[in-house]
Design an enzyme around this catalytic site. Structure first.
Site, PDB file in Angstrom:
ATOM      1  N   HIS A   1       0.987   2.114  10.272  1.00 22.95           N
ATOM      2  CA  HIS A   1       1.774   2.728   9.205  1.00 22.95           C
ATOM      3  C   HIS A   1       0.940   3.734   8.427  1.00 22.95           C
ATOM      4  O   HIS A   1      -0.285   3.704   8.468  1.00 22.95           O
ATOM      5  CB  HIS A   1       2.304   1.654   8.241  1.00 22.95           C
TER       6      HIS A   1
ATOM      7  N   ASP B   1       0.717   4.676   4.436  1.00 19.76           N
ATOM      8  CA  ASP B   1       1.147   3.968   3.229  1.00 19.76           C
ATOM      9  C   ASP B   1       2.318   4.662   2.526  1.00 19.76           C
ATOM     10  O   ASP B   1       2.244   5.854   2.193  1.00 19.76           O
ATOM     11  CB  ASP B   1      -0.026   3.819   2.259  1.00 19.76           C
TER      12      ASP B   1
ATOM     13  N   HIS C   1      -2.693   3.775   9.910  1.00 16.63           N
ATOM     14  CA  HIS C   1      -3.714   2.730  10.049  1.00 16.63           C
ATOM     15  C   HIS C   1      -3.065   1.380  10.322  1.00 16.63           C
ATOM     16  O   HIS C   1      -1.858   1.189  10.131  1.00 16.63           O
ATOM     17  CB  HIS C   1      -4.605   2.657   8.805  1.00 16.63           C
TER      18      HIS C   1
ATOM     19  N   ARG D   1      -7.115  -2.699  -3.638  1.00 15.26           N
ATOM     20  CA  ARG D   1      -6.559  -1.431  -3.154  1.00 15.26           C
ATOM     21  C   ARG D   1      -5.913  -0.630  -4.264  1.00 15.26           C
ATOM     22  O   ARG D   1      -5.209  -1.180  -5.124  1.00 15.26           O
ATOM     23  CB  ARG D   1      -5.517  -1.708  -2.060  1.00 15.26           C
TER      24      ARG D   1
END
Length: 290
Positions: free
Chosen positions: A107, A109, A265, A280
């Site tokens: 995907h 993000d 990723h 994150r």
């Protein structure tokens, strides 16, 4: 990009042989970077799409501060943030968890947003002794590998993105039966769709990239489901073929910064029985353009 240095620092940029991905040393991210050094870090990020900084034992506040040097915070839906840190997600998987590791599908993000994040930053706190690699796919290289005739065919197409498969009422997380430490928010909002150009032009590098990914790209505007599935299946395969992928191995206190506008990723598992803990943040981006 060759190794670089600044007059007042030991900044060292060491790219992978392919040029996709680079290690950056000789910089202390716990303190604000002066403008010239920040420019060199940003230049390396734009040139190599994925960069990582070893040996950076950052606090949450320092992670937030460095993120803001890259750009304003992005909006992170469907996952409850850390208490007192509205812009940090804690990616935590306990040793006894049985649920699939978070981020297990390819995907980019939040590509389902009107303005997806330009960047994601991930800081490792506890790294398991096995597994847990992150794989990155180079969407520039995937596009460049296509024939000129195929590129012309793709140029006018728009891809349909949605969070429905992951976070919708009928999505993967809604159907989950195993307990998960991370607090996922399932919502009907996830069933909404947004359309972006299938091939985008990066606003800083000027290069063209495939802007599709298997988790959030659900169709191609104007095509039937079968037609979309056939074309997207080919593009997903091209995007994630081995020649386009960099495998990132983590170490404790490592910060990785990647460009969502030209990469996808996947987070690998393989660390059952071990704690994995990461923090994150995302950086806001603009509307993708052809």
């Amino acid at each position: 990009m060759a190794d670089t240095s600044a007059a007042t620092t030991d900044l060292r940029v060491t790219p992978q042989p392919s040029g996709f991905g680079a290690e950056i040393r000789g910089v202390d991210l716990s303190r604000p970077l002066p403008p010239d050094l920040l420019r060199q870090v940003r230049d390396a990020w734009i040139a190599h799409s994925v960069v990582w900084f070893p040996d950076q034992p950052l606090t949450l506040e320092q992670l937030e501060a460095f993120t803001l040097q890259i750009g304003p915070f992005g909006h992170d839906p469907y996952i409850k943030p850390m208490p007192g840190h509205a812009n940090i997600l804690e990616l935590r998987r306990e040793p006894d968890e049985k649920a699939t590791n978070f981020g297990a599908g390819w995907h980019s993000d939040w590509s389902f947003q009107e303005t997806p994040p330009a960047a994601t930053l991930l800081h490792s706190k506890v790294v398991p002794p096995v597994g847990g690699d992150t794989l990155y796919a180079d969407a520039y290289r995937a596009y460049d590998s296509l024939s000129e005739a195929f590129r012309r065919m793709l140029a006018p197409l728009n891809a349909v993105h949605s969070a429905s498969r992951a976070y919708g009422p009928s999505g993967v997380f809604a159907r989950e039966t195993e307990a998960r430490t991370m607090q996922i928010i399932v919502s009907p909002e996830a069933d909404k769709t947004v359309v972006h150009p299938l091939v985008t032009t990066h606003p800083e590098s000027g290069r063209k990239a495939l802007f599709v990914n298997p988790v959030y790209t659900v169709g191609i505007e104007g095509m039937t489901r079968e037609e979309s599935a056939a074309l997207l299946g080919f593009l997903f395969s091209r995007l994630t073929q081995e020649a386009n992928v960099y495998r990132h191995r983590w170490a404790p206190d490592m910060l990785t910064l990647w460009d969502n506008r030209c990469t996808s990723h996947l987070a690998e598992g393989g660390y059952d029985g071990h704690l994995r803990l990461m923090h994150r943040t995302t950086v806001a981006g603009g509307r993708p353009t052809a």
